[in-house]
Design an enzyme around this catalytic site. Structure first.
Site, PDB file in Angstrom:
ATOM      1  N   SER A   1       0.509  -1.073   0.193  1.00  0.00           N
ATOM      2  CA  SER A   1       0.156  -0.048  -0.030  1.00  0.00           C
ATOM      3  C   SER A   1       1.106   1.627  -0.100  1.00  0.00           C
ATOM      4  CB  SER A   1      -1.256   0.001   1.174  1.00  0.00           C
ATOM      5  OG  SER A   1      -0.127   0.100   2.759  1.00  0.00           O
ATOM      6  N   LYS A   2       0.239   1.952  -0.439  1.00  0.00           N
ATOM      7  CA  LYS A   2       0.912   3.882  -0.450  1.00  0.00           C
ATOM      8  C   LYS A   2       1.785   3.709   1.022  1.00  0.00           C
ATOM      9  CE  LYS A   2      -0.160   7.928  -2.209  1.00  0.00           C
ATOM     10  NZ  LYS A   2      -1.376   8.665  -2.654  1.00  0.00           N
TER      11      LYS A   2
END
Ligand code: GLU
Length: 462
Positions: free
Chosen positions: A239-240
């Site tokens: 994920s980010k």
């Protein structure tokens, strides 16, 4: 000749997963004296942006991954796609489907109610009657209705898809005439001469559809390598927060292109237990056949370790050049060599290196209180005064050893331990007790600035 490509959709920035497949494609083409091409898949007008496409190109430039020839923009190729749609219609390999949206959702609901897979039922496949009025048709391709489609994948082996289970006569052109994704990918890869497709395995399920298009048009099917995803430590898709962020954010954080590329080549590919790869070595050794079958794990410590390695091994002039992107102007600094010599093995990122440099070059405006208490004793002012006087009287102060000699003199003349001068001097020069060697710091600061900092600390303490 081996021709590979990278085909990003410019819906956002280039993230490291995309960059990794780009790197693999680049290396494989270069290793074989082939071509690495770039295609911007910008057909989704609602989600694409020119800024995103430009950001992708900027990232490529930063990393030095050069593509061959012109960039192909899908948005400029409608006429080409239209020709192939016409060809398939003329050959009876595709047909117009007049099913209305309502009919389609009705069919879906019935299929769902019967716990069947939702798929188009082929009702216009052999339609010869007068078309219903008021419906703009979509174009559907005639997909095989039985049998197996085998994707020969260089990473995963042969992957079989049952036509009946996964394919219906899918749409190749929408009612407004715009072609669909899997259709244009197959056409472009063929027309660009791409014969080795390396991409994320999130595209594996698209591949049977693309094979249907290749076969309908009589195109040769390329070799496929579907690369497993990058996961975080919990085994979930990156994920980010884990680092799946804009490639250019890695530049901002102070990573060197070579470190990032070296880091990425090892995510999902290995050569024995070698960790450090120059670009030439990557090109020489990379082979998509050796890509791991399972997902790879993103590991920030590894990236930091590699970055520290590349910083340490960069020449001082290269570092000075790179640091200008972080507002550190060293290129014409006369003490550039000493500064970088003493600091470049202390930083994990260029940003950190810049910070360490600033810490030395900026005159302290405050002193760490705890450090002051610990290091400033009743005789510290006297010792610093003596040292300051020696500096003031010396005309030949250039090298760290020149300053060291003066410290030695004070130590022996005043019969004190080295710490007695070292600790208060360190606070005077840097405002705190940590940092590189004092003699080097003074050589960097020079006589005037060293004297100023000593005087400041004495005034503060007096
Ligand atoms: N445009 C696709 C993406 O950005 C890649 C398509 C492909 O590599 O075939 O995920």
């Amino acid at each position: 000749m081996i021709v590979t490509r990278f085909a990003p959709s410019p819906t956002g920035y280039l993230h490291i997963g995309g960059l990794r497949t780009a790197l693999f494609s680049y290396l494989w083409a270069k290793k074989n004296n082939g071509k690495f091409l770039l295609r911007i898949e910008d057909t989704d007008k609602a989600r694409n942006s020119v800024e995103a496409a430009n950001a992708i190109l900027e990232a490529f430039q930063w990393l030095g991954l050069a593509h061959e020839g012109e960039i192909t923009y899908q948005s400029q190729r409608d006429e080409i796609y239209a020709q192939y749609i016409k060809q398939l219609l003329d050959e009876g390999k595709a047909y117009k489907c007049y099913m209305s949206k309502e009919e389609l959702s009705e069919l879906r609901e019935t299929q769902m109610a019967n716990k069947q897979r939702t798929m188009y039922d082929g009702r216009y496949r052999d339609f010869n009657d007068t078309p219903p009025e008021g419906v703009e048709p979509v174009i559907r391709i005639k997909a095989p209705q039985s049998g197996t489609i085998i994707v020969k994948d260089g990473v995963k082996g042969d992957v079989s898809f049952q036509a009946l289970d996964i394919l219906d006569d899918f749409v190749i052109a929408r009612a407004d005439g715009s072609p669909t994704y899997n259709f244009v990918v197959a056409i472009d890869d063929h027309l660009m001469g791409v014969n080795q497709v390396i991409r994320g395995d999130d595209h594996l399920s698209n591949t049977p559809k693309q094979i249907v298009v290749y076969e309908a048009l009589g195109f040769e099917i390329p070799s496929f390598y579907h690369v497993p995803m990058i996961h975080n430590h919990e085994g979930k898709k990156l994920s980010k927060r884990d680092g799946a962020t804009d490639v250019m954010a890695y530049k901002e954080m102070g990573y060197l292109p070579q470190a990032l590329l070296n880091f990425l080549v090892r995510l999902g590919w290995s050569h024995g237990d070698q960790e450090i790869f120059s670009m030439d070595e990557m090109m020489e050794l990379f082979n998509p056949e050796d890509i791991n079958k399972s997902a790879s794990i993103y590991n920030t410590e590894k990236l930091d370790w590699l970055n520290a390695h590349y910083i340490k091994n960069s020449s001082n002039s290269t570092l000075a050049e790179l640091l200008s992107d972080y507002d550190i102007v060293l290129t014409s600094h006369d003490k550039k060599e000493i500064i970088l010599d003493i600091l470049k093995d202390r930083a994990k990122t260029l940003k950190e290196l810049g910070f360490l440099i600033q810490e030395i070059l900026q005159t302290p405006t405050s002193y760490d209180e705890k450090a002051l208490k610990k290091a400033f004793k009743s005789d510290s002012v006297e010792i610093l005064n003596a040292f300051g006087a020696k500096i003031s009287a010396s005309s030949e102060l250039h090298l760290p050893s020149d300053y060291h000699a003066l410290m030695e003199e004070v130590v022996s003349e005043m019969q004190i331990s080295f710490g007695k001068i070292g600790q208060p001097l360190r606070i005077a020069l840097l405002g705190k007790l940590s940092g590189p060697g004092l003699d080097s710091i003074m050589a960097i600061l020079g006589k005037q600035e060293t004297m100023l900092r000593i005087a400041n600390a004495i005034t503060f303490q007096a």
